[in-house]
Write a protein that holds these residues in place. Structure first.
Motif, mmCIF file in Angstrom:
data_model
loop_
_atom_site.group_PDB
_atom_site.id
_atom_site.type_symbol
_atom_site.label_atom_id
_atom_site.label_comp_id
_atom_site.label_asym_id
_atom_site.label_seq_id
_atom_site.Cartn_x
_atom_site.Cartn_y
_atom_site.Cartn_z
ATOM 1 N N UNK A 50 0.869 -1.032 0.114
ATOM 2 C CA UNK A 50 0.150 -0.029 -0.031
ATOM 3 C C UNK A 50 0.936 1.308 0.093
ATOM 4 N N UNK A 87 1.654 1.696 -3.544
ATOM 5 C CA UNK A 87 0.595 1.983 -4.489
ATOM 6 C C UNK A 87 0.066 3.588 -4.117
ATOM 7 N N UNK A 88 0.215 3.901 -2.790
ATOM 8 C CA UNK A 88 0.323 5.374 -2.466
ATOM 9 C C UNK A 88 1.074 6.165 -3.120
ATOM 10 N N UNK A 128 0.526 6.838 -6.414
ATOM 11 C CA UNK A 128 -0.626 7.536 -6.888
ATOM 12 C C UNK A 128 -1.638 6.627 -7.511
ATOM 13 N N UNK A 136 -3.397 4.252 -5.770
ATOM 14 C CA UNK A 136 -4.626 4.032 -4.824
ATOM 15 C C UNK A 136 -5.895 4.873 -5.307
ATOM 16 N N UNK A 137 -5.550 5.969 -6.099
ATOM 17 C CA UNK A 137 -6.724 6.642 -6.443
ATOM 18 C C UNK A 137 -7.752 5.917 -7.213
ATOM 19 N N UNK A 181 -9.012 2.843 -6.495
ATOM 20 C CA UNK A 181 -9.579 2.091 -5.480
ATOM 21 C C UNK A 181 -10.973 3.050 -5.041
ATOM 22 N N UNK A 182 -12.204 2.503 -4.820
ATOM 23 C CA UNK A 182 -13.060 3.214 -4.353
ATOM 24 C C UNK A 182 -13.164 2.964 -2.683
ATOM 25 N N UNK A 185 -10.570 1.734 -0.173
ATOM 26 C CA UNK A 185 -9.172 1.542 -0.032
ATOM 27 C C UNK A 185 -9.051 0.345 1.404
ATOM 28 N N UNK A 186 -9.657 0.671 2.277
ATOM 29 C CA UNK A 186 -9.668 -0.219 3.567
ATOM 30 C C UNK A 186 -10.085 -1.620 3.204
ATOM 31 N N UNK A 187 -11.172 -1.708 2.149
ATOM 32 C CA UNK A 187 -11.532 -3.062 2.011
ATOM 33 C C UNK A 187 -10.266 -3.546 1.104
ATOM 34 N N UNK A 188 -9.752 -2.916 0.267
ATOM 35 C CA UNK A 188 -8.657 -3.373 -0.524
ATOM 36 C C UNK A 188 -7.468 -3.936 0.467
ATOM 37 N N UNK A 189 -7.235 -3.076 1.306
ATOM 38 C CA UNK A 189 -6.232 -3.392 2.529
ATOM 39 C C UNK A 189 -6.267 -4.728 2.858
ATOM 40 N N UNK A 249 -5.965 -7.587 0.556
ATOM 41 C CA UNK A 249 -4.411 -7.891 0.161
ATOM 42 C C UNK A 249 -3.706 -8.545 1.512
ATOM 43 N N UNK A 261 -9.764 -1.201 9.590
ATOM 44 C CA UNK A 261 -10.839 -1.259 8.481
ATOM 45 C C UNK A 261 -12.024 -0.555 8.687
ATOM 46 N N UNK A 307 -8.700 9.012 -3.286
ATOM 47 C CA UNK A 307 -8.723 8.152 -2.537
ATOM 48 C C UNK A 307 -7.298 7.624 -2.061
ATOM 49 N N UNK A 352 -4.909 5.068 0.849
ATOM 50 C CA UNK A 352 -4.843 4.035 1.785
ATOM 51 C C UNK A 352 -4.598 4.805 3.131
#
Lengths: 67, 724
Positions: free
Chosen positions: A30, A33-34, A37, A39-40, A42-43, A45-49, A52, B510, B722, B724
């Motif tokens: 992550x 990804x940040x 850029x 991560x933009x 993803x709608x 990001x927490x769910x993606x975290x 992963x 989360x 958006x 993380x």
């Protein structure tokens, strides 16, 4: 069949090692990804975290350290 | 003895000696969980003795409340886990809310999480729960008594000194701020107020009540005059607020005072700065100086002048009101300082609050409670439905602890906490496996406890590191697993704890994003939207032609919105500081800070308008101005909508042009009416009120246009991206 990793005389649950590795790898992913850029795209990001972390846990648990 | 000269060594000695002693006593008494006493010490060890005692008392009081609630829950709901979870989660959410809104946050924190801890640890058995509850209370008292005893003997850090020093620095900062206003006034007023000074004053205002409560417990002098000190602090806070109001009124160039008012203003500012220094002298040297009289330039009210533009006359009057409030606050501070120094007693009714209390809850605090509620439920469901989860009850217990802590400071990244926690647990685990089996008797165990806790407290000694010190020592003591019955040595507990905590922190991470996002970027946008909503609601409620806006309920809503306007700019500034510097460079943050400052200006301007609504206006003026004011209000509503949607395509020049036209048309309308027109016989009071209302409308309009201009400068796409 439950099994444990033996570190010296200490038995460590494999899930602990796999989970730790997965978390470290997810942090790395992550951060990258940040940094780039990506991560933009993803709608949520927490769910993606969490996804992963789950993917890494399953991959490491399947191919490297059996959970 | 030279080692003891260092406060750092003294703190480490106090913490380690009190933990070792509490373990010795609880083990000799046969209590099963000696680490509970150690944890009370770890969490309550603060920089000064008074602060530690204050926090300790809050922990005791919180434990007492939690004990009662836990016993009731066990006796009534132990057979129905869903009802139990619902009641406990609601209680935790309530405590979380109170934690945000109260200066005794630690009391509410303990009242919340200890209920979960006691009920889970007792396994919902009435008989066992009684012993668990009693033991917890005993151990907490023991730990705190040990800490108080050692800190009384060894500590040189007194809350009384810290409290007095803070009061002095606050007075110096306020005097400095007045002088800064005076000097910039002579040069040019188009400057932002000193951000650091503003922030320092606000921080001290927040810290003083807790320091006062701590000093009361420690010093007879402070306790004897506690009431006078409370009044003094209330006036000090009011003075800080009024100075902020005055200073921010100079932020916009167009808000300069009339040249005729310049000299009285300069004189008043000089006198106020002198008064602040005099109050400091009274408190420090106990000098008997007479209470100053009200400033003559403010004592007499200038007659209503209908020749002046109502906007200019109204502006001067509104600024005069602020100066009068500052004059009153400084004289009251002087009088209370004389009372505190035992020179002359003062009695004065408590001045009304700047913004009265309302029953309406704070929406931001509610959101924090909702997130805490959801997170606790997730941890509880994990405990119920994941049977393979190592140490399930610990997940539920720590779910309450961590969720309450994280929601008090929602900018904290939960997974960052994992590193110090894991280090402390591993340190404790290694000591447990490698050193403890080799120890014989309490001499060895005590030495080991003393050395390890001394090291942790020594390395984490600063007040900023106190939370880390508390977490580190408490996790270390838990991982040691020192037991009074059948001591066993196993690493399983340590590893299980790490897995449980990692999963829990992942869960919190989360739920910090779903369903409510606590990313600083998202919060900044949300706060601006909420500000716009409150502003819109207040503006809508200004209508005088609808009786619904005069009801008790409407007044409560208005107060709630005013509270939002008063607190949101400060909150926004806090969150802007939390934005990631790698993504938001300093220049970007400065632009956002300027927007937050502008919102503070707008709030003060809006308050002028709202307070004037409570005065009874002349019906003829209302009839004359109603159509124009309604159009004006509609225009402002459009601007607020632009602020809410963060619209950057606003034509500021056009807005300024339209405002100038409206001001000119109202000027001629009012002049025609009062100078020989239908309102020539209007009473001076009604003329003054009309001038103030029109001036306040103009002030809000100017502030809103400036806000729109600042909004254009912010990089909204970057905020909305958006991450993380």
């Amino acid at each position: 069949m439950p099994h444990e990793l033996a570190l010296g005389e200490v038995f460590v649950p494999p899930f602990l090692v796999v989970g730790t590795l997965a978390l470290v790898l997810t942090f790395l992913t992550v951060t990258l990804l940040n940094r780039y850029r990506l991560s933009r795209y993803f709608v949520a990001p927490s769910l993606v975290f969490v996804a992963i972390v789950a993917i890494y846990t399953i991959l490491i648990g399947t191919f490297f350290i059996r959970i | 003895m030279s080692l003891l000269a260092s406060d750092r060594v003294r703190l480490a000695l106090i913490v380690s000696l009190s933990i070792t002693t509490s373990f010795a006593i609880s083990m000799s008494m046969g209590w099963t969980k000696p680490y509970w006493a150690g944890m009370a010490i770890a969490m309550c060890s603060l920089a000064t003795r008074g602060e530690s005692v204050f926090k300790g008392i809050q922990r005791l009081a919180g434990t007492a409340v939690a004990v009662v609630i836990a016993l009731i829950l066990i006796s009534t709901l132990s057979q129905d886990r869903w009802s139990y979870a619902l009641v406990v989660s609601l209680w935790l959410a309530f405590c979380s809310y109170r934690m945000q809104a109260s200066s005794t946050y630690y009391f509410w924190y303990c009242s919340g999480f200890i209920v979960v801890l006691l009920t889970m640890m007792s396994g919902f058995e009435s008989q066992r729960s009684f012993y668990v509850v009693i033991e917890r209370a005993q151990e907490t008292v023991l730990g705190l008594l040990c800490y108080i005893a050692y800190s009384t003997a060894l500590s040189r850090q007194e809350a009384t000194h810290a409290f007095r020093a803070k009061v002095q620095s606050q007075l110096a900062l306020l005097a400095g701020r007045i002088e800064a206003m005076r000097s910039t006034e002579q040069a040019m007023r188009d400057r932002a107020p000193d951000r650091d000074s503003r922030r320092a004053i606000n921080n001290i205002t927040l810290e003083l009540p807790t320091l006062h409560a701590s000093a009361v417990l420690e010093s007879f002098d402070i306790r004897e005059r506690a009431g006078a000190w409370s009044q003094f602090l209330a006036e000090l806070s009011r003075l800080a607020l009024m100075l902020d109001r005055l200073d921010l009124s100079f932020l916009a160039l167009r808000s300069q005072p009339d040249p005729a008012d310049q000299k009285p203003l300069d004189t008043a500012l000089d006198i106020f700065a002198d008064r602040c220094r005099t109050i400091d002298r009274i408190l420090t040297d106990k000098v008997a100086l007479p209470i100053p009289e009200q400033l003559t330039i403010l004592a007499t009210e200038a007659p209503a002048d209908t020749r002046l533009s109502p906007f200019v006359a109204g502006e001067a009057r509104l600024r005069r009101e602020t100066l009068r409030a500052i004059d009153h606050a400084t004289r009251e501070l002087h009088a209370w300082a004389l009372d505190i120094s035992d020179i002359r007693r003062h009695s004065q009714a408590v001045a009304p609050l700047y913004l009265p209390e309302t029953f309406w809850p704070n929406p931001e605090f509610m959101l924090r409670s909702v997130t805490q509620f959801i997170t606790f439920w997730a941890a509880f469901l994990m405990f119920i439905y994941v049977p393979a989860l190592p140490d399930g009850p610990i997940v539920a217990m720590l779910g309450a602890v961590f969720s309450m802590n994280v929601m008090r400071q929602p900018w904290m990244k939960p997974l960052v906490m994992l590193v110090p926690i894991v280090i402390a647990i591993l340190f404790g685990g290694l000591t447990h496996i490698l050193i403890m089996p080799a120890l014989d008797g309490f001499a060895g165990l005590g030495t080991m406890l003393f050395s390890c806790t001394f090291l942790i407290a020594y390395f984490l000694h600063t007040p900023q590191l106190q939370p880390l010190r508390g977490i580190g020592i408490s996790q270390f003591l838990m991982a040691l697993q020192i037991s009074n019955q059948n001591q066993a040595y196993s690493a399983t507990y340590v590893f299980n704890m790490i897995v449980a905590i990692a999963m829990l922190l992942l869960l919190i991470q989360f739920f910090k994003m779903v369903p409510i996002s606590w990313r600083p970027e998202a919060v900044v946008q949300r706060l601006i939207r909420r500000y716009a909503d409150s502003l819109d609601a207040l503006l809508h409620g200004l209508r005088r032609d609808d009786a619904r806006f005069d009801s008790w309920f409407a007044r409560q809503r208005r107060l709630a919105h005013m509270r939002q306007l008063a607190t949101l700019p400060g909150e926004l500034a806090n969150w802007i500081d939390k934005l990631d510097t790698t993504v938001f460079p300093e220049a970007e943050k400065v632009r956002l800070h300027q927007l937050a400052e502008q919102l503070a200006v707008l709030s003060h301007r809006m308050f002028d308008l709202v307070w004037l609504r409570d005065h009874k206006a002349d019906g003829r003026f209302l009839a004359l101005l109603a159509p124009e004011v309604a159009k004006w209000r509609a225009g402002l509503g459009g601007l607020i909508a632009a602020l809410r949607s963060q619209d950057t395509a606003i034509d500021i020049d056009d807005l300024n042009r339209r405002l100038t036209q409206r001001v000119a048309s109202l000027d001629s309308l009012v002049a025609g009416a009062v100078n020989g027109g239908p309102l020539a016989d209007a009473t001076p009071h009604s003329v003054v009120l009309m001038q103030e209302v029109l001036s306040a409308y103009r002030g809000v309009s100017l502030a809103l246009i400036d806000t729109a201009a600042r909004t254009r400068n912010a990089n909204w796409p970057l905020l909305a991206e958006t991450r993380f």
